[in-house]
Design a protein around this motif. Structure first.
Motif, mmCIF file in Angstrom:
data_model
loop_
_atom_site.group_PDB
_atom_site.id
_atom_site.type_symbol
_atom_site.label_atom_id
_atom_site.label_comp_id
_atom_site.label_asym_id
_atom_site.label_seq_id
_atom_site.Cartn_x
_atom_site.Cartn_y
_atom_site.Cartn_z
ATOM 1 N N GLY A 110 0.819 -1.217 0.000
ATOM 2 C CA GLY A 110 0.000 0.000 0.000
ATOM 3 C C GLY A 110 0.848 1.260 0.000
ATOM 4 O O GLY A 110 1.691 1.446 0.870
ATOM 5 N N LYS A 111 0.621 2.115 -0.981
ATOM 6 C CA LYS A 111 1.370 3.373 -1.077
ATOM 7 C C LYS A 111 0.428 4.545 -0.783
ATOM 8 O O LYS A 111 -0.617 4.695 -1.400
ATOM 9 N N VAL A 112 0.834 5.388 0.170
ATOM 10 C CA VAL A 112 0.042 6.534 0.597
ATOM 11 C C VAL A 112 0.578 7.787 -0.073
ATOM 12 O O VAL A 112 1.781 8.069 -0.026
ATOM 13 N N ALA A 113 -0.309 8.567 -0.697
ATOM 14 C CA ALA A 113 0.060 9.833 -1.322
ATOM 15 C C ALA A 113 -0.251 10.987 -0.377
ATOM 16 O O ALA A 113 -0.996 10.837 0.596
ATOM 17 N N ALA A 114 0.305 12.152 -0.677
ATOM 18 C CA ALA A 114 0.145 13.308 0.201
ATOM 19 C C ALA A 114 -1.302 13.758 0.324
ATOM 20 O O ALA A 114 -1.688 14.366 1.322
ATOM 21 N N ASP A 115 -2.135 13.454 -0.674
ATOM 22 C CA ASP A 115 -3.544 13.860 -0.608
ATOM 23 C C ASP A 115 -4.396 12.872 0.178
ATOM 24 O O ASP A 115 -5.613 13.021 0.282
ATOM 25 N N GLU B 99 13.677 14.272 2.391
ATOM 26 C CA GLU B 99 12.629 15.280 2.199
ATOM 27 C C GLU B 99 11.313 14.712 1.650
ATOM 28 O O GLU B 99 10.532 15.410 1.018
ATOM 29 N N SER B 100 11.077 13.437 1.894
ATOM 30 C CA SER B 100 9.789 12.846 1.528
ATOM 31 C C SER B 100 8.792 13.058 2.664
ATOM 32 O O SER B 100 9.110 12.809 3.829
ATOM 33 N N ASN B 101 7.593 13.523 2.330
ATOM 34 C CA ASN B 101 6.576 13.795 3.344
ATOM 35 C C ASN B 101 5.187 13.302 2.933
ATOM 36 O O ASN B 101 4.186 13.776 3.467
ATOM 37 N N ASP B 102 5.126 12.376 1.990
ATOM 38 C CA ASP B 102 3.829 11.935 1.473
ATOM 39 C C ASP B 102 2.916 11.401 2.577
ATOM 40 O O ASP B 102 1.797 11.877 2.766
ATOM 41 N N PHE B 103 3.391 10.384 3.264
ATOM 42 C CA PHE B 103 2.593 9.747 4.307
ATOM 43 C C PHE B 103 2.346 10.736 5.443
ATOM 44 O O PHE B 103 1.223 10.862 5.949
ATOM 45 N N THR C 83 2.288 14.005 5.422
ATOM 46 C CA THR C 83 1.334 15.052 5.039
ATOM 47 C C THR C 83 -0.095 14.538 5.116
ATOM 48 O O THR C 83 -1.008 15.246 5.565
ATOM 49 N N ALA C 84 -0.302 13.300 4.696
ATOM 50 C CA ALA C 84 -1.652 12.727 4.692
ATOM 51 C C ALA C 84 -2.211 12.567 6.100
ATOM 52 O O ALA C 84 -3.382 12.875 6.353
ATOM 53 N N ILE C 85 -1.387 12.114 7.040
ATOM 54 C CA ILE C 85 -1.934 11.842 8.381
ATOM 55 C C ILE C 85 -1.875 13.057 9.299
ATOM 56 O O ILE C 85 -2.483 13.045 10.370
ATOM 57 N N ARG C 86 -1.171 14.119 8.890
ATOM 58 C CA ARG C 86 -1.189 15.349 9.697
ATOM 59 C C ARG C 86 -2.478 16.130 9.506
ATOM 60 O O ARG C 86 -2.861 16.931 10.360
ATOM 61 N N ASP C 87 -3.155 15.910 8.403
ATOM 62 C CA ASP C 87 -4.423 16.582 8.112
ATOM 63 C C ASP C 87 -5.562 15.646 8.484
ATOM 64 O O ASP C 87 -5.663 14.533 7.942
ATOM 65 N N ASN C 88 -6.428 16.056 9.396
ATOM 66 C CA ASN C 88 -7.453 15.150 9.915
ATOM 67 C C ASN C 88 -8.390 14.631 8.840
ATOM 68 O O ASN C 88 -8.742 13.444 8.823
ATOM 69 N N MET D 41 5.485 4.366 8.445
ATOM 70 C CA MET D 41 5.627 5.778 8.110
ATOM 71 C C MET D 41 7.102 6.154 8.217
ATOM 72 O O MET D 41 7.631 6.347 9.304
ATOM 73 N N THR D 42 7.780 6.242 7.062
ATOM 74 C CA THR D 42 9.225 6.482 7.067
ATOM 75 C C THR D 42 9.597 7.920 6.726
ATOM 76 O O THR D 42 10.761 8.200 6.416
ATOM 77 N N ASP D 43 8.641 8.845 6.782
ATOM 78 C CA ASP D 43 8.946 10.249 6.458
ATOM 79 C C ASP D 43 9.654 10.916 7.635
ATOM 80 O O ASP D 43 9.149 11.845 8.273
ATOM 81 N N ILE D 44 10.861 10.436 7.919
ATOM 82 C CA ILE D 44 11.615 10.912 9.090
ATOM 83 C C ILE D 44 12.937 11.537 8.667
ATOM 84 O O ILE D 44 13.851 11.688 9.477
ATOM 85 N N ASN D 45 13.038 11.877 7.401
ATOM 86 C CA ASN D 45 14.293 12.419 6.881
ATOM 87 C C ASN D 45 14.031 13.777 6.230
ATOM 88 O O ASN D 45 14.497 14.057 5.134
ATOM 89 N N SER D 46 13.253 14.593 6.938
ATOM 90 C CA SER D 46 12.916 15.912 6.403
ATOM 91 C C SER D 46 12.711 16.888 7.563
ATOM 92 O O SER D 46 12.692 16.503 8.737
ATOM 93 N N ALA D 47 12.503 18.137 7.216
ATOM 94 C CA ALA D 47 12.253 19.153 8.242
ATOM 95 C C ALA D 47 10.945 18.907 8.978
ATOM 96 O O ALA D 47 10.764 19.359 10.118
ATOM 97 N N ASN D 48 10.033 18.178 8.355
ATOM 98 C CA ASN D 48 8.731 17.887 8.969
ATOM 99 C C ASN D 48 8.727 16.578 9.755
ATOM 100 O O ASN D 48 7.660 16.133 10.186
#
Length: 445
Positions: free
Chosen positions: A160-165, A211-215, A217-222, A248-255
């Protein structure tokens, strides 16, 4: 003198006389010497590939034509037992399992056959008993053929791949019914299947992209998070899966901190949406960012990525083992000291190696672009003795976990009360006596 009259005999009469003089047994002999092979015309290609259905469904074998049309003898067999002599057959199995379907068409002693398999996903199944979790991680490119069911207790299919939207794509599992086959075979063998969901992964090592934030970004927005929960819930139900892993591996960015914090509410929402007995896990890091993880005690367990120390791939960094025993032990101790008891942790091991392609004058890694990764099965293919080592002389050297090292790690996991171990990834593993998964299972069972 009497005049003799000559008359011509029509050709058709001569032919008639010739055939009339033939004996019936000569005609039979000609047929025996030139037997007619019956034919099966499968214009709908119903025998082109195996079928995968759920228990209670029907596999229809229709639309076939035969030659000679009405003279052939037809026999449909299931596991070598004849079930029908009709021109079409509807197979409705009484239980899950794999069935061999064979069609024999006979004319004058000559038989033509077609065969295929029907894999039936059982409606009820019981999971095997286990002492420790032995989790096979399967990438989106993996298949059921990459798995040895006797060597695992659980399967995490990272498809399963999660996109930013907040959208969710698991289309790779639809190729040749890949996901359906994996679930069916797993349940037949008493293995639960967990849907792994992630954002973009970095490649063979399956971890963070810069700098990947796809996942995240998706779960930060309710609103996006709730939509994702519903999509995942629907997919799990439709595919008869048994849970979800939040990778959720988006741990290599400013976010990164905000991304990691968002795992908590997402975990809560996902558990509320899925069946009560669903397995819901989280895959987490063991680096300095471990401080950012929220309370994950609600998870069934947490997979800790206790390999790849990232200390051997910088420019001018010394070459060496990036997934050592000591690094794994220190990673487990971080989590047991600050987060969860060992009984809630499943510890990761790699089925790939760090390969150096160019070294500098000091014999160190030359640059960020001078190394890459190599699957364990490719290492063993290049060096048949590799399974017993942890370094192979491939390129400028490749460092990896062989059987002695994963056995040592598994022994530590067992002796210290951890819930179990996982291997990233099962489709990178070698087979037979060279299998890392088998070595881990045999140590933990």
């Amino acid at each position: 003198m009497k005049k003799i009259m000559y008359r011509s005999i029509p050709v058709f009469l001569v032919i008639f006389i010739m055939f009339s003089g033939c004996k019936k047994d000569e005609v039979k002999q000609q047929e025996a010497d030139n037997p007619y092979t019956p034919r099966i015309f499968d214009n709908l290609r119903i025998f082109a590939a195996p079928r995968i259905i759920n228990e209670g469904e029907t596999a229809n074998f229709t639309g076939l034509a035969f030659s000679p049309a009405s003279k052939v003898k037809i026999s449909w067999k299931v596991n070598d037992k004849e079930m029908s002599t009709d021109t079409a057959y509807k197979f409705k199995p009484a239980a899950g399992g794999e069935y061999n379907i064979k069609l024999d068409v006979t004319y004058q002693g000559t038989t033509t056959s077609r065969s295929t398999k029907v894999l039936v996903s059982p409606s009820t199944y019981q999971f095997k008993l286990y002492t420790n979790v032995v989790l096979a991680e399967l990438t989106e490119d993996g298949t059921a053929a990459d798995l040895v069911w006797n060597n695992i207790t659980h399967l995490d299919y990272q498809v399963g791949k999660v996109a930013a939207d907040g959208s969710f794509d698991a289309s790779k599992g639809n190729v040749n019914q890949r996901a359906d086959e994996i679930v069916a075979r797993a349940h037949i063998n008493g293995v639960p299947v967990i849907l792994g969901i992630s954002g973009r992964l970095s490649g063979i090592d399956g971890w963070a992209v810069y700098e990947s934030n796809d996942f995240g970004t998706a779960i930060r927005d309710n609103a996006k998070m709730q939509a994702l929960v519903q999509s995942v819930k629907t997919y799990v139900a439709n595919r008869k899966m048994d849970g979800v892993d939040i990778n959720m591996t988006d741990i290599n960015s400013a976010n990164a901190p905000a991304n990691i914090h968002a795992i908590g509410p997402f975990l809560t929402a996902l558990k509320a949406a899925l069946p009560q007995n669903a397995i819901v896990t989280v895959t987490a890091s063991v680096n300095y960012q471990h401080w950012e993880y929220p309370d994950l005690s609600a998870a069934t367990w947490v997979n800790i990525h206790a390999f790849e120390d990232n200390g051997h791939n910088f420019p001018d960094s010394p070459v060496g083992q990036s997934s050592s025993y000591d690094f794994m032990v220190s990673g487990t101790q971080i989590w047991t000291k600050f987060h969860l008891p060992a009984s809630k942790l499943v510890v990761g091991m790699p089925a790939f190696g760090l390969r150096y392609n160019t070294l500098n004058a000091a014999g160190h890694n030359a640059s960020y672009g001078s190394y890459d990764y190599m699957t364990y099965k490719a290492i063993v293919a290049a060096d048949p003795a590799a399974a017993g080592k942890e370094k192979a002389d491939i390129a400028s050297g490749v460092y990896y976990n062989g059987i002695p090292l994963v056995t040592q790690k598994a022994a530590y996991i067992k002796a210290n009360g951890f819930k179990g171990a996982y291997l990233w990834a099962a489709d990178y593993d070698a087979t037979g006596s060279n299998s890392l998964m088998a070595a881990i299972y045999n140590t933990l069972k």
